[in-house]
Design an enzyme around this catalytic site. Sequence first.
Site, PDB file in Angstrom:
ATOM      1  N   THR A 130     101.037  48.632  67.448  1.00 14.31           N
ATOM      2  CA  THR A 130     100.383  47.336  67.681  1.00 14.31           C
ATOM      3  C   THR A 130     100.385  47.001  69.172  1.00 14.31           C
ATOM      4  OG1 THR A 130     102.441  46.171  67.155  1.00 14.31           O
ATOM      5  CG2 THR A 130     100.826  46.380  65.391  1.00 14.31           C
ATOM      6  N   LYS A 170     109.618  42.061  76.444  1.00 18.32           N
ATOM      7  CA  LYS A 170     108.908  40.981  77.137  1.00 18.32           C
ATOM      8  C   LYS A 170     107.737  40.569  76.255  1.00 18.32           C
ATOM      9  CE  LYS A 170     110.208  42.351  81.870  1.00 18.32           C
ATOM     10  NZ  LYS A 170     109.765  43.060  83.078  1.00 18.32           N
ATOM     11  N   GLY A 171     106.599  41.188  76.413  1.00 18.87           N
ATOM     12  CA  GLY A 171     105.444  40.833  75.589  1.00 18.87           C
ATOM     13  C   GLY A 171     104.233  41.580  76.085  1.00 18.87           C
ATOM     14  N   VAL A 172     103.396  42.007  75.143  1.00 21.47           N
ATOM     15  CA  VAL A 172     102.176  42.710  75.531  1.00 21.47           C
ATOM     16  C   VAL A 172     100.987  42.023  74.895  1.00 21.47           C
ATOM     17  CG1 VAL A 172     103.062  45.005  75.944  1.00 21.47           C
ATOM     18  CG2 VAL A 172     102.565  44.322  73.620  1.00 21.47           C
ATOM     19  N   GLU A 190      98.321  39.822  77.132  1.00 25.27           N
ATOM     20  CA  GLU A 190      97.498  39.500  78.292  1.00 25.27           C
ATOM     21  C   GLU A 190      97.602  40.530  79.419  1.00 25.27           C
ATOM     22  OE1 GLU A 190      99.300  35.812  77.435  1.00 25.27           O
ATOM     23  OE2 GLU A 190      97.461  34.744  77.867  1.00 25.27           O
ATOM     24  N   PHE A 209      92.440  34.116  71.239  1.00 29.02           N
ATOM     25  CA  PHE A 209      92.433  34.415  72.675  1.00 29.02           C
ATOM     26  C   PHE A 209      92.657  33.182  73.533  1.00 29.02           C
ATOM     27  CE2 PHE A 209      89.205  37.037  70.420  1.00 29.02           C
ATOM     28  CZ  PHE A 209      89.986  38.169  70.274  1.00 29.02           C
TER      29      PHE A 209
HETATM   30 MO1  MOS Z   1      96.655  33.130  75.132  1.00 32.57          MO
HETATM   31  S1  MOS Z   1      95.172  32.555  76.451  1.00 32.57           S
HETATM   32  O1  MOS Z   1      98.034  32.483  75.795  1.00 32.57           O
HETATM   33  O2  MOS Z   1      96.202  32.573  73.627  1.00 32.57           O
END
Ligand code: MOS
Length: 760
Positions: A653, A720-722, A724, A259
């Site tokens: 996922t 893009k990305g998932v 955060e 994290f």
């Molecule tokens: Mo995340 S806070 O970019 O590991």
Amino acid sequence: MNAAYRDIQPVAEPGTGLVARGDPVSRIDGVAKVTGQARYAAEHLTADMAHGVVVNSSIAKGRIAGLHLDEARAVPGVLDILSHLNRPAMRKLDLFYKDMTAPAGSSFKPFHGDSVFYSGQPVALVLAETFGAARHAASLVRISYAEEPHQTSLLDNLFRTHKPSRLKAGFSPPPKPTGDADAAFAAAPVKVQADFYSGVEHHNPMEMHASTVIRSADGHLTIYDKTQGSQNSRWLVSQAFGLGRDKVTVKNPFVGGAFGSGLRPQYQLILAVMGALLLKRSVRVVLSRQQMFTFGHRPETWQRIKLAADSDGTLKAVVHEAIAETSRNEDYVEVVVNWSGQLYRCNNVRLDYKLVALDHYSPIDMRAPGAAHGVHALEVAMDELSYALGMDPLALRLKNYAERDAVRNLHYSTKELRACYAQGAHRFGWAGRNPEPRARREGSELIGWGMATGVWDALQMPARAQAVLHADGRLQISSAATDIGTGTYTVMSLIAAAAMGLPLEKVTFQLGDSTLPFAPVEGGSSHVATVGSAVEGVCEKLQKRLWKLARAMPDSPFQVSPFSEVEFVNGCLQLVKMPLSAVPFSAILAAARQTRIEEKFLMLPQVLEQKNYARATHSAVFCEARVDEAFGTVRVTRVVSAVAAGRIISAKTARSQIVGGVVWGISQALHEETHADHALGRFMNHNLAEYHVAVNADIHDIDVIFVEEDDRIVSRLGAKGVGEIGMVGVAAAVCNAIYHATGRRVRSTPMTPDKVMAPD
Ligand code: MOS
């Protein structure tokens, strides 16, 4: 091209566009993890292993006056005790201690002198034959200190700010003001002003930080490290100890959550290497849960927001100021306020971000760093403005919807936030909401509905990948990527399988080894756009190679076909939509007398094109909170999160990432805070009994919707990305639901029962 994607695409729901509602592809490392086959950093034991246990300082600032080690040394099995007095030779200059993600300033260097900079600083390492002996001896180490006054409270030091240094990858300072926000605020008919406070939070991944240094007879160090980037740890060890890159290998094939806590190599890595060099044998150092509170954390942050609008809801002024803590030695920075200039259309925006240096370890990125606080404050203030206007909170957002990023004067590469609002509201049943606070009660609980917007960057970095196709159809892809539990193994394998038209079982993806082709740290939710693009790129090179080899085959049907007219299906190359022309890869390799073919690829982001666009992921979060007024307890009984994050490569996922983000958002909203005793300058609730996180009983219904975007600016995959984005806005939606339930506004997190009963 990517025929196999069809099998793993989210399923369309009538009338709602594409939404992910379950997907048959479970993570391919799942069985190894639940059966204990996957070994983590502390689980690589060797016969000659020595064990190190860290002793941490009990004062926040001062000097070590004396180390009293006789009692500890007398414990049977103790081999040595490392400290600043006897550490092995290391590089001296600051620059050798800068890891790839270090902020501006001077990195903390363990055991480099008698100074104590923060409470919990490692001051000694007891090395023993067994973990038990080391742990017992560590408890017998006595240290005398010369104490000096310390400052650990942000709120007591808000007057002592400085402008942050800009030197950190991924950090953008607040943009210059537009218009005159203060004058517009003064003149507007409807306004809100609110101060927000968020305490320190710690990451607390299940796997505690650990480094196992396995020393071979020739002195080579193979290090299993808990890190989000094996090459980052390898780099730091090489630099700090002056060891060539061929002398050190870092591996992190499995990481039990991080994290952000593993974005920078932590002190146990340096200490374990010191131990191995001193003893000339293998050494393991694993931190205790309490010691997980002795390095980076999410910074304590104070914020002020001013919003003003015309009576029809048109935003006239946005002012967002934030003051966050950093350490004395580094300027840890994150993007807190910038989101307030980009999320809504407004001509008068003033944003400000400052730091206060405290006697703490440097803060470190923690899931959705900056946005978790900044967007929270903005979205709670927007809710307050909606009540001041007598306007539906969602209608206020739509009224001020930003088609472009006005502050940076850029179009979005893609932005399906409007569809997120629509689909999320529909699924949640937002239209049935009574606008009046305190209007619904069931038994002892007041029921409220709140919503908020989420936003996060859509990042891409450079990466390399390698591919080896074997004659039997097995495909091996590798890159020094990391899977911190997010599904990297699975997603990369899916991308390669789809590109090559191979069943998933034929594909293996190797990661977590510093000797593999370059990959950046797994951070910023960027690994799919980054490493995934490298994987697809190397597969394209492999495709072209196969096509060329196939053209050279006798009587080849491909002799006159350009690359654009072939496709890769079921382990074969064929003319588009002509299965009768199919030639198995194995036949192509056999004809070319090859047992394997190999390709490498360097993926460089298309920065010249990317810089012309604002690139972000978005979400609309709707939530129901039930508040027992007599006890101030809050239950978040329903959350709908509608997310626009490009193409979704692996629906299962990806959904897990969003669910995890929502869980953490609820945890941020209701539970998480590390309390300091400022007289001692020390974090007090440094364990999972007293540092509360959301548990199963806190989590009820979570519904995830993906509104797909096909974003070829962010990545060649359209993804893009998932990660955060799943967390951003959740705590604000909870806060807004608590207000709707009770008429009480809680402006600090966590919103614990005491605050809900008597808001500040
Ligand atoms: Mo995340 S806070 O970019 O590991």
